[in-house]
Design an enzyme around this catalytic site. Structure first.
Site, mmCIF file in Angstrom:
data_model
loop_
_atom_site.group_PDB
_atom_site.id
_atom_site.type_symbol
_atom_site.label_atom_id
_atom_site.label_comp_id
_atom_site.label_asym_id
_atom_site.label_seq_id
_atom_site.Cartn_x
_atom_site.Cartn_y
_atom_site.Cartn_z
ATOM 1 N N CYS A 173 0.850 -1.197 0.000
ATOM 2 C CA CYS A 173 0.000 0.000 0.000
ATOM 3 C C CYS A 173 0.880 1.239 0.000
ATOM 4 O O CYS A 173 1.708 1.426 0.877
ATOM 5 C CB CYS A 173 -0.893 0.002 1.238
ATOM 6 S SG CYS A 173 -1.965 1.432 1.387
ATOM 7 N N ARG A 195 -7.525 -11.421 11.934
ATOM 8 C CA ARG A 195 -6.664 -10.875 10.877
ATOM 9 C C ARG A 195 -7.559 -10.362 9.747
ATOM 10 O O ARG A 195 -8.004 -11.139 8.895
ATOM 11 C CB ARG A 195 -5.694 -11.927 10.349
ATOM 12 C CG ARG A 195 -4.590 -11.352 9.452
ATOM 13 C CD ARG A 195 -3.666 -12.451 8.952
ATOM 14 N NE ARG A 195 -2.495 -11.917 8.280
ATOM 15 C CZ ARG A 195 -1.372 -11.557 8.896
ATOM 16 N NH1 ARG A 195 -1.279 -11.666 10.209
ATOM 17 N NH2 ARG A 195 -0.339 -11.079 8.216
ATOM 18 N N ARG A 250 -8.310 -8.422 6.378
ATOM 19 C CA ARG A 250 -7.656 -7.990 5.153
ATOM 20 C C ARG A 250 -8.723 -7.693 4.099
ATOM 21 O O ARG A 250 -9.787 -8.316 4.083
ATOM 22 C CB ARG A 250 -6.709 -9.082 4.615
ATOM 23 C CG ARG A 250 -5.481 -9.326 5.492
ATOM 24 C CD ARG A 250 -4.561 -8.123 5.488
ATOM 25 N NE ARG A 250 -3.326 -8.322 6.225
ATOM 26 C CZ ARG A 250 -3.146 -8.045 7.501
ATOM 27 N NH1 ARG A 250 -4.165 -7.572 8.220
ATOM 28 N NH2 ARG A 250 -1.984 -8.219 8.094
ATOM 29 N N GLU A 282 -4.946 -8.304 -2.761
ATOM 30 C CA GLU A 282 -5.073 -8.366 -1.291
ATOM 31 C C GLU A 282 -4.274 -7.255 -0.663
ATOM 32 O O GLU A 282 -3.200 -6.889 -1.155
ATOM 33 C CB GLU A 282 -4.586 -9.734 -0.801
ATOM 34 C CG GLU A 282 -4.589 -9.932 0.697
ATOM 35 C CD GLU A 282 -3.274 -9.496 1.373
ATOM 36 O OE1 GLU A 282 -3.273 -9.296 2.605
ATOM 37 O OE2 GLU A 282 -2.260 -9.376 0.647
#
Length: 412
Positions: free
Chosen positions: A136, A227, A229, A183
């Site tokens: 990112c 987690r 995502r 992802e």
């Protein structure tokens, strides 16, 4: 006979295959073979790990071809191999991640490419699905705003140049695959006040013409870890596919399912577990100094009203998110070893289970790198069962899209 030669032969590799697996040239490998030069310990560790069985791709014609960008240690790949895909191109810049990748996919007929920015899109073989866990990065919208004010056209090259998403976009634009899966961390949605995600959506939908659907998915229903995502799925042609329709299991496992000694799941495995009960090796218990520091740090922030501190969990709990910095102090996931005992870190083998790389009925993932590198790799990885669930949700739409393509489409 050199140690390299002995380990190479036990692994069933030729000198050329061993050189390729380790990421070195044949000339260097022959010097190791003769004993003229001793290889680095990482190379020997890799060959030792290759004495163990590895899950192999089933023979036969693949259902589709895919490429694995920003591949890490192959978590996205595992999900799509599970539905019959074949990986035909891999890119991963980190040399230690490359070692782990090669160790676990030794049957590949292609090299692991390094920096994707140095690879021309025309040099990538034809494929049907693009997979990418791209980093990112912020995009500069200044140039876009200026061109808008001048009523001049702009494209994804203007908006994304200098970011790694640009490489995803240029490859999609050149090859026009049937589908893709991207992802990223959950915060991609709010990154740079939401502008980063707006550029990504604009590029994928408006400029490249893909039909996208995205969703934040927590790994907790599949593994004992929170987690979250974001997964972005795109299809080139119109489809009824929606990430929101993907079924999510209820509940989820607890840490007892992945901890050494907490369940009958393995024989002792040096250097991770030891003793007749296969409990975690003593070296994973924190030092008294580090444990005292973490407690004092947590107390200082508690008094200030902050939420910073360590995460102490037991066999019946769900862990926090495993991060790439876990090797530093392990503070986000500390395993309670009972009253009066100092807690411990997860071992790399437990991390492999926590991320879904190791699963019942399958050979364990090979870990040819140091603990520090293994923690970084698993901390940067995806939860494999989540990706497999997404792949299976995509499968009927993907198969339909491929069936509608030209009859001469070659998937060999």
């Amino acid at each position: 006979m050199s140690e390299f030669s002995t380990l190479r032969q036990r692994a069933g590799l030729t000198v050329a295959e061993a050189a390729r697996a380790a990421g070195y040239d044949e000339r260097t490998a022959y010097r190791w073979e003769s004993g003229e030069v001793k290889p680095r310990e990482a190379v020997l560790r890799l060959l030792r790990s290759m004495q163990e069985p590895v899950a192999r791709r089933e023979p036969g014609e693949p259902a589709f071809r895919f490429i694995d960008l920003f591949a890490g240690i192959g978590g996205l790949r595992r999900g799509f191999e599970a539905i019959g895909g074949k990986c035909v191109f891999t890119s991963e810049w980190d040399k230690y991640a490359q070692l782990t990748y090669r160790a676990n996919f030794p049957y590949d007929d292609h090299e692991v490419n390094g920096d994707i920015r140095q690879v021309a899109e025309a040099d990538i073989p034809q494929f049907d699905v693009l997979l990418a866990g791209f980093p990112c990065q912020p995009f500069s919208l200044a140039g876009v705003s200026k061109k808008n004010s001048l009523n001049r056209a702009h494209g994804f090259a203007d908006e994304t140049q200098g970011t790694l998403f640009f490489d995803v976009a240029r490859i999609l634009a050149h090859h026009r695959p049937a589908a893709f899966l991207l992802e990223n961390v959950k915060n991609l949605l709010s990154h740079d006040r939401g502008r980063t995600f707006e550029v990504i959506k604009d590029v994928l939908q408006e400029q490249l013409g893909y039909h996208i659907s995205y969703r934040v998915v927590d790994g907790k229903p599949w593994t004992p870890q929170h987690r979250e995502r974001i997964f972005i799925v795109g299809f080139r042609d119109p489809t009824a596919f929606s990430m929101n329709d993907m079924p999510i299991p209820e509940g989820g496992p607890v840490l007892a399912s992945i901890l050494h000694g907490a369940a009958e799941i393995e024989e002792p495995e040096a250097p991770y577990s030891e003793g007749p009960e296969g409990k975690a090796a003593a070296k994973y218990t924190l030092s008294q100094h580090l444990w005292t520091y973490l407690q004092n740090y947590a107390e200082k922030h508690r008094q200030k009203g902050n939420g910073f501190g360590f995460g102490l969990v037991g066999p019946g709990d769900t862990a926090r998110t495993l991060s790439a910095r876990y090797h530093k102090d392990g503070s986000e996931i500390l395993i309670d070893q009972g009253k009066g005992r100092i807690p411990r870190r997860l071992t790399p083998r437990e991390c492999a289970r926590l991320m879904g790389f190791d699963r019942p009925g399958q050979p364990p993932v090979r870990i040819p790198v140091s603990d520090t590198q293994a923690y970084r790799q698993f901390g940067n990885a995806v939860v494999v069962p989540v990706v497999e669930a997404i792949a299976r949700h995509m499968e009927p739409h993907l198969m339909k899209a491929l069936a509608a393509q030209e009859p001469e489409r070659d998937v060999a």
